[in-house]
Design an enzyme around this catalytic site. Structure first.
Site, short mmCIF file in Angstrom:
data_model
loop_
_atom_site.label_atom_id
_atom_site.label_comp_id
_atom_site.label_asym_id
_atom_site.label_seq_id
_atom_site.Cartn_x
_atom_site.Cartn_y
_atom_site.Cartn_z
N GLY A 90 0.61 -1.04 0.25
CA GLY A 90 0.39 0.47 -0.47
C GLY A 90 0.68 1.43 -0.42
N ARG A 118 -7.78 -2.03 -1.53
CA ARG A 118 -7.51 -1.39 -0.45
C ARG A 118 -8.10 -0.19 -1.36
NH1 ARG A 118 -2.10 -2.29 2.29
NH2 ARG A 118 -3.24 -0.76 4.19
N SER A 161 -3.46 9.71 8.03
CA SER A 161 -2.96 9.03 6.86
C SER A 161 -1.88 9.21 6.43
CB SER A 161 -3.48 8.21 6.29
OG SER A 161 -3.27 7.52 4.67
N ASP A 309 -0.14 -0.84 13.66
CA ASP A 309 1.02 -1.82 12.89
C ASP A 309 0.60 -3.03 13.73
OD1 ASP A 309 -0.06 -0.52 10.08
OD2 ASP A 309 2.15 -0.14 10.50
C1 S3P Z 1 2.25 3.32 6.57
C2 S3P Z 1 1.53 4.24 7.26
C3 S3P Z 1 0.11 3.39 7.97
C4 S3P Z 1 0.52 2.41 8.63
C5 S3P Z 1 1.33 1.38 6.98
C6 S3P Z 1 2.90 1.80 6.52
C7 S3P Z 1 3.31 4.56 6.07
O1 S3P Z 1 -0.73 3.47 7.06
O2 S3P Z 1 -0.49 1.31 8.86
O3 S3P Z 1 1.49 -0.02 7.30
O4 S3P Z 1 4.84 3.71 5.40
O5 S3P Z 1 3.05 5.09 5.34
P1 S3P Z 1 -2.08 4.86 6.85
O6 S3P Z 1 -1.55 5.84 5.98
O7 S3P Z 1 -2.86 4.34 6.64
O8 S3P Z 1 -1.85 5.12 8.12
#
Ligand code: S3P
Length: 422
Positions: A90, A118, A161, A309
């Site tokens: 993601g 997602r 986020s 996480d």
């Molecule tokens: C992350 C942000 C978090 C986290 C993901 C990694 C990142 O997600 O849960 O595992 O590297 O920016 P969100 O941006 O959805 O909060």
């Protein structure tokens, strides 16, 4: 009875590694990323950028894996000849959507089944406001992006986020004018810290972050600390497996990530944190955990956001604790690599733990003995590692449907776990 004893290091931080790879690619000239995470997720970001003409060389040997990147500059990426595959990552998809929206070229970002489920509208909406043309399948990957020179906007994120915030700051690097972002509460701030490391000017004013586009920056040498989200599995293992003592060296303790270091002591865990010299702008520590009796807690709000996480492994700590643990306010957990609320509830039930599911969390009734069981990890790396830790406390263990997913974030996890078993 198994005990866990010894000193280990965990691989480099995943969030910092992705960002360092992206920023080093957009920098002018050479960067060296010492201790980056050579996992499948980070490899997706590496492959995408090298397919767009960024020269990269990696050395995986000791003392730390190192990535040498020759940055092509803010506008130097070459148009990709085929879709860019983000796999399970993601972070790759959301951050690269920000980068690609500001490049004068067409690109397509694709992902595996989990990533394609997602939500992506959270990045698509603000990037469209900046001028990007993005099409998706009802807010899901694949994302087809027609990039161009964007215009800065002011955007208030509806949900905190780090991925969305970072996508917009990265888009802002190439945009005309100033891009300003704010969040309802603070998410991890590695992008902000790395901007500083690369000498990129970022204004921070009452929680509002502003970057002005079009200014080139140079490559850097940087060190990535150990991932606290990887360390978390060993912190819980050391706390719940009788007679254990584990020291984890060189772990990143950025305060936006250290919820686990607050939650475990609240549960009665014996944890010592010894601060070490920072790696650039990221604080680092050695952390020691000794086994102790845990008690249930109630978790929600900012402490949960700072340990989001760690939900799967916190569920294991809760299942080993006496009394009830209630975790609420985590609706986002349903749209991570799996629906982590449902998947962890089923996994705990399969070993005989009483769990109640809520739309935004769980309540878990801890118990002393767990049953041998079969567990569906739903292909989620953190679920698989959490259940591998639970398995240590069950004679005969747990059969996991899939452990290859662990390579997403933690190559070498199983070896490190066997190395500690005495
Ligand atoms: C992350 C942000 C978090 C986290 C993901 C990694 C990142 O997600 O849960 O595992 O590297 O920016 P969100 O941006 O959805 O909060």
């Amino acid at each position: 009875m198994i005990r866990l004893q010894g000193e280990i290091e965990v691989p480099g931080d995943k969030s910092i590694s992705h960002r360092a790879i992206i920023l080093a690619s957009l920098a002018t000239g050479a960067s060296e990323i010492i201790g980056y995470l050579p996992s499948e997720d980070c490899q997706r970001t590496i492959t995408i950028l090298s397919n767009m003409g960024v020269p990269m060389v990696k050395t995986l040997g000791s003392p730390r894996p190192t990535l040498y990147i020759h940055g092509v500059g803010l506008y130097g990426l070459r148009p990709p000849s085929e879709p860019l595959y983000c796999g399970n990552s993601g972070t790759t998809m959301r951050l690269m959507a920000g980068v690609l929206s500001g490049q004068n070229m067409a690109s397509v970002l694709t992902g595996d089944d989990s990533l394609s489920r997602r939500p992506m509208e959270r990045v698509i909406t603000p990037l469209r406001q900046m001028g990007a043309h993005i099409s998706s399948t009802q807010g899901h990957a694949p994302l087809s992006i027609k990039g161009l020179r964007l215009s800065g906007i002011c955007y208030d994120l509806p949900l905190p986020s780090a991925q969305v915030k970072s996508a917009l700051l990265l888009a802002g690097l190439t945009a005309y004018g100033t891009t300003t972002v704010s969040e309802p509460s603070s998410s991890r701030d590695h992008t902000e810290r790395l901007f500083k490391t690369f000498g990129i000017e970022l204004n921070q004013n009452e929680g509002r972050l502003s970057v002005t586009g079009g200014t080139a920056f140079n490559g850097r040498i940087l060190r990535v600390p150990g991932d606290i989200s990887a360390a978390a599995f060993f912190l819980v293992a050391g706390a719940i497996v009788e007679g254990s003592k584990i020291t984890i060296r060189g772990v990143g303790i950025n305060p936006t990530r250290t919820g686990i270091l607050d939650v475990l002591p609240l549960m009665g865990a014996d944890i010592q944190v010894v601060q070490r010299p920072s790696f650039g702008n990221e604080p680092v520590a050695d952390i020691t955990v000794c086994a102790s009796d845990l008690q249930g807690v109630s978790l929600s709000g900012e402490i949960l956001l700072r340990s989001i996480d760690e939900f799967p492994i916190l569920c294991i700590a809760a299942a080993a604790a006496s009394g009830e643990t209630v975790i609420r306010g985590g609706a986002e957990l349903r749209v991570k690599e799996s629906d982590r609320i449902a998947v962890m509830a089923r996994a705990l039930q399969s070993i005989g733990v009483t769990v109640k599911e809520f739309p935004d969390g769980v309540s878990i009734l801890g118990c002393r003995t767990w049953l041998r069981g079969d567990c569906d990890t739903a292909g989620d790396h953190r679920v698989a590692m959490a259940m591998a830790i639970a398995s240590l406390k069950i004679p005969g263990g747990i059969t996991l449907s899939d452990t290859s997913c662990i390579h997403t974030s933690f190559p070498g996890f199983m070896d490190l776990l066997s190395h500690l078993q005495k």
